[in-house]
Design an enzyme around this catalytic site. Sequence first.
Site, short mmCIF file in Angstrom:
data_model
loop_
_atom_site.label_atom_id
_atom_site.label_comp_id
_atom_site.label_asym_id
_atom_site.label_seq_id
_atom_site.Cartn_x
_atom_site.Cartn_y
_atom_site.Cartn_z
N ARG A 276 1.02 -1.53 -0.22
CA ARG A 276 0.10 0.09 0.82
C ARG A 276 0.92 1.58 -0.07
O ARG A 276 1.47 2.17 0.98
CB ARG A 276 -0.70 0.04 1.49
N GLN B 37 -0.64 2.74 -6.02
CA GLN B 37 -2.53 2.43 -5.63
C GLN B 37 -3.24 1.98 -7.34
O GLN B 37 -4.88 1.57 -6.86
CB GLN B 37 -2.78 4.08 -5.73
N ASP C 110 -3.77 -2.15 -6.91
CA ASP C 110 -4.62 -2.18 -6.30
C ASP C 110 -5.58 -2.96 -5.96
O ASP C 110 -7.40 -2.85 -6.17
CB ASP C 110 -4.67 -0.83 -4.51
N SER D 10 -8.41 -3.18 -2.98
CA SER D 10 -9.46 -2.05 -2.78
C SER D 10 -10.50 -1.82 -4.26
O SER D 10 -11.93 -1.09 -3.71
CB SER D 10 -8.59 -0.57 -3.11
N TYR E 161 -4.09 -1.78 8.05
CA TYR E 161 -4.62 -3.09 8.47
C TYR E 161 -5.13 -2.75 10.50
O TYR E 161 -4.69 -2.37 10.86
CB TYR E 161 -4.25 -4.06 8.41
#
Length: 380
Positions: free
Chosen positions: A122, A127, A130, A133, A230
């Site tokens: 991350r 991004q 990902d 996500s 997390y």
Amino acid sequence: MRIAVLSEADPAEPRVAAVPETVKKFVGLGAEVVVQAGAGLKAGVPDAEYEAAGATVAQGAEETARDADLVLKVRRPAAEELPLLKKGAAVVAIMDPYGREAELKAMADAGVTSFAMELMPRITRAQVMDVLSSQANLAGYRAVVDGAAEYGRSMPMMMTAAGTVPAARVFVMGVGVAGLQAIATARRLGAVVTATDVRPATKEQVESLGAKFVAVEDEEFKQAETAGGYAKEMSAEYQQKQAELVKGHIAKQDIVITTALIPGRPAPKLVSEEMVASMKPGSVLVDLAVERGGNVAGAKAGEIVTTEKGVKIVGHTNVAGRLAATASSLYARNLFAFVETLIDKEAKALAIKWDDELVKATNLTRDGEVVHASFQPKAA
């Protein structure tokens, strides 16, 4: 450079690893793209669209995978697919590696170089890659749609000539990407939304979306986030205090959506049988963690369970796949962004930089070995 896009071996997986938009980009990088016939049908992409984007459509997995330098999939290659891949071929997919020692060993033995998209670090440059996500975002949206469909009343408050209909009360447990999207979607549908999470940073996010935050905010709560963002596993004492608070709250809710997952662990139990029994008949619980054991007592993977009191527990699996076209489109873009870093644009060939942090974080098998530190076989 030959790139193969295989159909998914699992009939319950409707997503596909490339869409015409990404095929066009791969062709632009000098690749020859081969797509297995019918690979995109469940995601709303006919073979003709792949051909129009510059791909060749091949019949069967064997013909598609033949001589491919790079194989793109949604899920880890099945045992019957591994012999079709040439030694040294790179495979990029969602590998689900936790507790899968035998499957990882099989990939290593087959000589494939595998990359797990869900292990992407991350960091800012990753991004766009990902997949957790992009897919969780859709799952959060779909959970609310599924919950609203099972709930026998309207979501927004309605003032009618026959009287006023109250707004539905929606409670979201676990405010990661899926939870935030669930809050936003439930708010758009006019529900009164509350949410809870063990990470302090989420309180502001919840309130910024117009929902109310519910949690025991003690000292442990203030420390409850890992460096990677997390949730940490909480102490038994904290879980007890939080459960007491949630118990009273859940009894008043119409729809509860649970999204709590800790990578590599069984899903934490958030909703007990007693809490389910306290809910009104016609209430709905949607468990997004059902594939990892579930957050809700009594949830069953792939089923909608109705309790004796008439409370529904929705346990759909692969919830992002229930929006196969959108999920495939986003996943394919995540995949392209990563694969682009593995290609030498001058030579128009695969040139993996083994010291790149993205490669190090995602590479599971290479040269006949399981190389990822987290998944290497334990020494006897």
